[in-house]
Design an enzyme around this catalytic site. Structure first.
Site, PDB file in Angstrom:
ATOM      1  CD  GLU A  22      50.753  11.140  26.980  1.00 21.24           C
ATOM      2  OE1 GLU A  22      51.708  12.180  26.593  1.00 21.24           O
ATOM      3  OE2 GLU A  22      49.446  11.201  27.091  1.00 21.24           O
TER       4      GLU A  22
ATOM      5  NE  ARG B  73      43.220   9.442  25.661  1.00 21.41           N
ATOM      6  CZ  ARG B  73      43.825   9.956  24.746  1.00 21.41           C
ATOM      7  NH1 ARG B  73      43.341   9.893  23.550  1.00 21.41           N
ATOM      8  NH2 ARG B  73      44.494  11.145  25.088  1.00 21.41           N
TER       9      ARG B  73
ATOM     10  CB  THR C  44      44.300   9.709  29.528  1.00 20.56           C
ATOM     11  OG1 THR C  44      44.649   9.755  28.006  1.00 20.56           O
ATOM     12  CG2 THR C  44      42.886   9.917  29.613  1.00 20.56           C
TER      13      THR C  44
ATOM     14  CE  LYS D 181      47.921  16.362  27.188  1.00 19.07           C
ATOM     15  NZ  LYS D 181      48.088  15.187  26.881  1.00 19.07           N
TER      16      LYS D 181
HETATM   17  C1  3PG Z   1      46.519  13.665  24.120  1.00 21.83           C
HETATM   18  O1  3PG Z   1      46.179  12.958  24.721  1.00 21.83           O
HETATM   19  O2  3PG Z   1      47.364  14.778  24.143  1.00 21.83           O
HETATM   20  C2  3PG Z   1      46.019  13.900  22.641  1.00 21.83           C
HETATM   21  O3  3PG Z   1      45.074  12.896  22.453  1.00 21.83           O
HETATM   22  C3  3PG Z   1      46.847  14.179  21.558  1.00 21.83           C
HETATM   23  O4  3PG Z   1      46.107  15.017  20.515  1.00 21.83           O
HETATM   24  P1  3PG Z   1      46.352  14.667  19.055  1.00 21.83           P
HETATM   25  O5  3PG Z   1      45.437  13.391  18.786  1.00 21.83           O
HETATM   26  O6  3PG Z   1      45.562  15.653  18.240  1.00 21.83           O
HETATM   27  O7  3PG Z   1      47.561  14.641  18.618  1.00 21.83           O
END
Ligand code: 3PG
Length: 212
Positions: free
Chosen positions: A40, A44, A68, A128
């Site tokens: 994924e 960002r 995102t 999610k």
């Molecule tokens: C996401 O986009 O799901 C998070 O940034 C993932 O979180 P993590 O950096 O704690 O793994």
């Protein structure tokens, strides 16, 4: 096998923030070398679309999606760049409707019963759960899953090698996501071997848990 069946077997969706599009292909190859074939790429950074495009065009074994995704425009751009699936931190009806219309798998972030209900009413079966560590972790997911029996969860946020095992073998978990496999620091230092090592170890943990 459809996207969600494949993800539910693989159990791991790395969340990747690409700051320099030139790193996208080596990251994808490093993950693949460790046995991970989902990625994924988050929307960002300014090069996210380019990164998705490069992986899609050059690493066909990798299923690349966009994360995102906050707006309909984001979703349209990501799909045009080659994203095979869309992940959002929250629930955006326009994004969900667009993806359903285009037959693109979509995973919106839903942590409350109200948000999960909205997803269910769109016909979605995977949501999610972010940030998992803040919203109650696996215990919270388990409680929600006991009510929303038609839904499986993709927890992300605070998941890593040390707590991966507690999530992956639960029937209500579709897969877990996270940045620990391919973190910004390793990408910046081009330590692609370490990304492969972490991927390999994560796959090993998943296999071990699932065969228990
Ligand atoms: C996401 O986009 O799901 C998070 O940034 C993932 O979180 P993590 O950096 O704690 O793994």
């Amino acid at each position: 096998m459809d996207f969600f069946e494949k993800v539910s077997q693989a159990k791991i969706v790395p969340v990747v923030v690409i700051e320099d599009a030139a790193d996208a292909i080596p990251c994808a190859r490093a993950l693949l070398a460790g046995g991970i074939s989902f990625m994924e790429i988050t929307m960002r950074t300014s090069c996210a679309l380019d990164a998705i495009r490069q992986v899609k065009e050059n690493v066909p074994e990798m299923t690349v999606g966009a994360g995102t995704v906050l707006s309909l425009d984001n979703a349209r751009d990501a799909v045009a760049a080659g994203a095979s699936f869309i992940v959002s931190p929250g629930f955006c009806a326009e994004v969900v409707d667009y993806c359903i219309g285009e037959d693109i798998p979509v995973v919106p972030g839903c942590v409350t019963p109200t948000e999960i209900t909205a997803a269910v009413n769109k016909g979605l079966t995977v949501v999610k759960f972010f940030p998992a560590s803040v919203y109650g972790g696996r215990k919270a997911v388990k409680e929600l899953a006991s009510v929303f029996r038609m839904v499986k969860f993709l927890p992300t946020g605070g998941i890593n090698q040390d707590n991966l095992a507690e999530y992956v073998n639960e029937p209500y978990i579709a897969a877990v996501g996270g940045s620990w496999l391919c973190p910004a620091k390793l990408i910046a230092s081009h330590d692609f071997d370490e990304i492969t090592k972490r991927s390999y170890e994560a796959v090993r943990i998943v296999r071990e848990e699932i065969s228990l």
